[in-house]
Design a protein around this motif. Structure first.
Motif, PDB file in Angstrom:
ATOM      1  N   THR A  28       1.018  -0.936   0.015  1.00  0.00           N
ATOM      2  CA  THR A  28       0.017   0.210  -0.257  1.00  0.00           C
ATOM      3  C   THR A  28       0.851   0.895  -0.028  1.00  0.00           C
ATOM      4  OG1 THR A  28      -0.146  -0.100   2.294  1.00  0.00           O
ATOM      5  CG2 THR A  28      -1.672  -0.702   1.343  1.00  0.00           C
ATOM      6  N   ASP A  29       0.190   2.302  -0.241  1.00  0.00           N
ATOM      7  CA  ASP A  29       0.716   3.796  -0.393  1.00  0.00           C
ATOM      8  C   ASP A  29       0.930   4.199   1.594  1.00  0.00           C
ATOM      9  OD1 ASP A  29      -1.603   4.696   0.253  1.00  0.00           O
ATOM     10  OD2 ASP A  29      -1.476   5.450  -2.020  1.00  0.00           O
ATOM     11  N   CYS A  30       1.770   5.092   1.939  1.00  0.00           N
ATOM     12  CA  CYS A  30       1.130   5.859   3.177  1.00  0.00           C
ATOM     13  C   CYS A  30      -0.113   5.803   3.716  1.00  0.00           C
ATOM     14  CB  CYS A  30       2.840   6.794   2.886  1.00  0.00           C
ATOM     15  SG  CYS A  30       4.219   6.578   2.689  1.00  0.00           S
ATOM     16  N   ILE A  35      -1.825  -1.345  -3.817  1.00  0.00           N
ATOM     17  CA  ILE A  35      -1.183  -0.565  -4.996  1.00  0.00           C
ATOM     18  C   ILE A  35      -0.798  -2.104  -5.671  1.00  0.00           C
ATOM     19  CG2 ILE A  35       1.257  -0.055  -5.538  1.00  0.00           C
ATOM     20  CD1 ILE A  35       2.098   1.280  -3.157  1.00  0.00           C
ATOM     21  N   GLY A  82       5.893   0.664  -3.455  1.00  0.00           N
ATOM     22  CA  GLY A  82       5.089   0.925  -2.893  1.00  0.00           C
ATOM     23  C   GLY A  82       6.095   1.087  -1.687  1.00  0.00           C
ATOM     24  N   ASN A  83       5.595   2.108  -0.749  1.00  0.00           N
ATOM     25  CA  ASN A  83       5.326   2.605   0.249  1.00  0.00           C
ATOM     26  C   ASN A  83       5.243   1.671   1.500  1.00  0.00           C
ATOM     27  OD1 ASN A  83       6.253   5.552  -0.437  1.00  0.00           O
ATOM     28  ND2 ASN A  83       3.980   5.925  -0.509  1.00  0.00           N
ATOM     29  N   THR A  96       7.920  -0.747   5.834  1.00  0.00           N
ATOM     30  CA  THR A  96       7.520   0.723   5.485  1.00  0.00           C
ATOM     31  C   THR A  96       8.526   1.060   5.078  1.00  0.00           C
ATOM     32  OG1 THR A  96       6.138   2.847   6.366  1.00  0.00           O
ATOM     33  CG2 THR A  96       7.233   1.406   7.795  1.00  0.00           C
ATOM     34  N   CYS A  98       7.068   4.896   5.310  1.00  0.00           N
ATOM     35  CA  CYS A  98       6.905   6.261   4.787  1.00  0.00           C
ATOM     36  C   CYS A  98       7.945   6.927   5.581  1.00  0.00           C
ATOM     37  CB  CYS A  98       5.272   5.727   5.200  1.00  0.00           C
ATOM     38  SG  CYS A  98       4.387   4.930   4.434  1.00  0.00           S
TER      39      CYS A  98
END
Length: 103
Positions: A28-30, A35, A82-83, A96, A98
Protein backbone atom coordinates in the motif's frame (compact mmCIF):
# COMPACT_ATOMS: atom_id res chain seq x y z
CA UNK A 1 33.12 -38.83 12.35
CA UNK A 2 34.34 -35.27 12.98
CA UNK A 3 34.91 -34.80 9.26
CA UNK A 4 31.33 -35.90 8.46
CA UNK A 5 29.84 -33.49 10.99
CA UNK A 6 32.02 -30.66 9.68
CA UNK A 7 30.92 -31.35 6.10
CA UNK A 8 27.24 -31.37 7.07
CA UNK A 9 27.60 -28.12 9.01
CA UNK A 10 29.51 -26.46 6.17
CA UNK A 11 26.85 -27.55 3.68
CA UNK A 12 24.08 -26.07 5.86
CA UNK A 13 25.99 -22.81 6.26
CA UNK A 14 26.70 -22.45 2.55
CA UNK A 15 23.26 -23.49 1.30
CA UNK A 16 21.08 -22.29 4.13
CA UNK A 17 18.17 -24.26 5.43
CA UNK A 18 16.06 -25.03 2.40
CA UNK A 19 12.64 -24.59 3.97
CA UNK A 20 9.94 -23.64 1.44
CA UNK A 21 8.02 -20.55 2.49
CA UNK A 22 4.82 -18.88 1.36
CA UNK A 23 4.52 -15.15 1.97
CA UNK A 24 1.16 -13.41 1.61
CA UNK A 25 0.40 -9.77 2.15
CA UNK A 26 -0.37 -6.39 0.65
CA UNK A 27 1.52 -3.41 -0.72
CA UNK A 28 0.00 0.00 0.00
CA UNK A 29 0.93 3.65 -0.11
CA UNK A 30 1.37 5.73 3.03
CA UNK A 31 -2.38 6.37 3.19
CA UNK A 32 -3.02 2.59 3.13
CA UNK A 33 -4.40 2.61 -0.42
CA UNK A 34 -3.58 -0.67 -2.21
CA UNK A 35 -1.05 -0.55 -5.05
CA UNK A 36 -1.96 -2.74 -8.02
CA UNK A 37 0.77 -4.46 -10.07
CA UNK A 38 3.47 -3.59 -7.53
CA UNK A 39 6.60 -5.71 -7.84
CA UNK A 40 7.61 -7.73 -4.77
CA UNK A 41 10.94 -9.59 -4.64
CA UNK A 42 12.21 -11.93 -1.92
CA UNK A 43 15.97 -12.05 -1.29
CA UNK A 44 18.20 -14.14 0.95
CA UNK A 45 21.02 -12.77 3.04
CA UNK A 46 24.48 -14.10 2.29
CA UNK A 47 26.51 -14.89 5.38
CA UNK A 48 29.77 -15.44 3.52
CA UNK A 49 31.88 -12.26 3.28
CA UNK A 50 32.04 -10.57 -0.13
CA UNK A 51 29.03 -12.42 -1.57
CA UNK A 52 25.94 -10.64 -2.85
CA UNK A 53 22.44 -11.61 -1.73
CA UNK A 54 20.51 -13.94 -4.01
CA UNK A 55 16.98 -13.40 -5.32
CA UNK A 56 14.60 -16.16 -4.21
CA UNK A 57 11.50 -15.14 -6.13
CA UNK A 58 9.33 -12.36 -7.43
CA UNK A 59 5.68 -11.61 -8.07
CA UNK A 60 3.27 -8.72 -8.64
CA UNK A 61 0.28 -7.63 -6.61
CA UNK A 62 -3.25 -7.99 -7.92
CA UNK A 63 -5.76 -5.13 -8.29
CA UNK A 64 -6.31 -5.12 -4.49
CA UNK A 65 -2.60 -4.83 -3.72
CA UNK A 66 -2.39 -8.40 -2.41
CA UNK A 67 0.22 -10.98 -3.33
CA UNK A 68 1.39 -14.52 -2.67
CA UNK A 69 5.07 -15.34 -3.08
CA UNK A 70 6.49 -18.87 -2.77
CA UNK A 71 10.20 -19.37 -2.16
CA UNK A 72 12.49 -22.39 -1.75
CA UNK A 73 14.14 -20.86 1.36
CA UNK A 74 13.22 -18.34 4.01
CA UNK A 75 13.71 -14.79 2.75
CA UNK A 76 15.93 -12.39 4.65
CA UNK A 77 14.56 -9.19 3.14
CA UNK A 78 12.18 -7.90 0.49
CA UNK A 79 12.31 -5.29 -2.26
CA UNK A 80 9.00 -3.80 -3.35
CA UNK A 81 7.54 -0.93 -5.31
CA UNK A 82 5.29 0.99 -2.96
CA UNK A 83 5.58 2.54 0.46
CA UNK A 84 4.29 -0.17 2.78
CA UNK A 85 4.61 -3.95 2.71
CA UNK A 86 2.40 -5.77 5.21
CA UNK A 87 2.48 -9.56 5.53
CA UNK A 88 -0.46 -11.55 6.79
CA UNK A 89 1.60 -14.76 6.85
CA UNK A 90 4.81 -13.35 8.39
CA UNK A 91 3.88 -10.18 10.30
CA UNK A 92 7.38 -9.80 11.70
CA UNK A 93 8.64 -9.08 8.19
CA UNK A 94 6.33 -6.12 7.50
CA UNK A 95 8.21 -3.05 6.31
CA UNK A 96 7.46 0.59 5.61
CA UNK A 97 9.21 3.35 3.69
CA UNK A 98 6.77 6.04 4.88
CA UNK A 99 8.07 8.95 6.88
CA UNK A 100 6.00 10.82 9.39
CA UNK A 101 5.14 14.41 8.61
CA UNK A 102 6.45 16.69 11.34
CA UNK A 103 3.82 19.40 10.76
Amino acid sequence: MKTSVAIVLLTLILNGCATPQTYTGTVTDCQDNPIARAEVEAWENEWIPFHLPGKLGETKTDENGTFTLNTEKEAGFFVYSGNKLVFTSHPGKSETKCTKNST
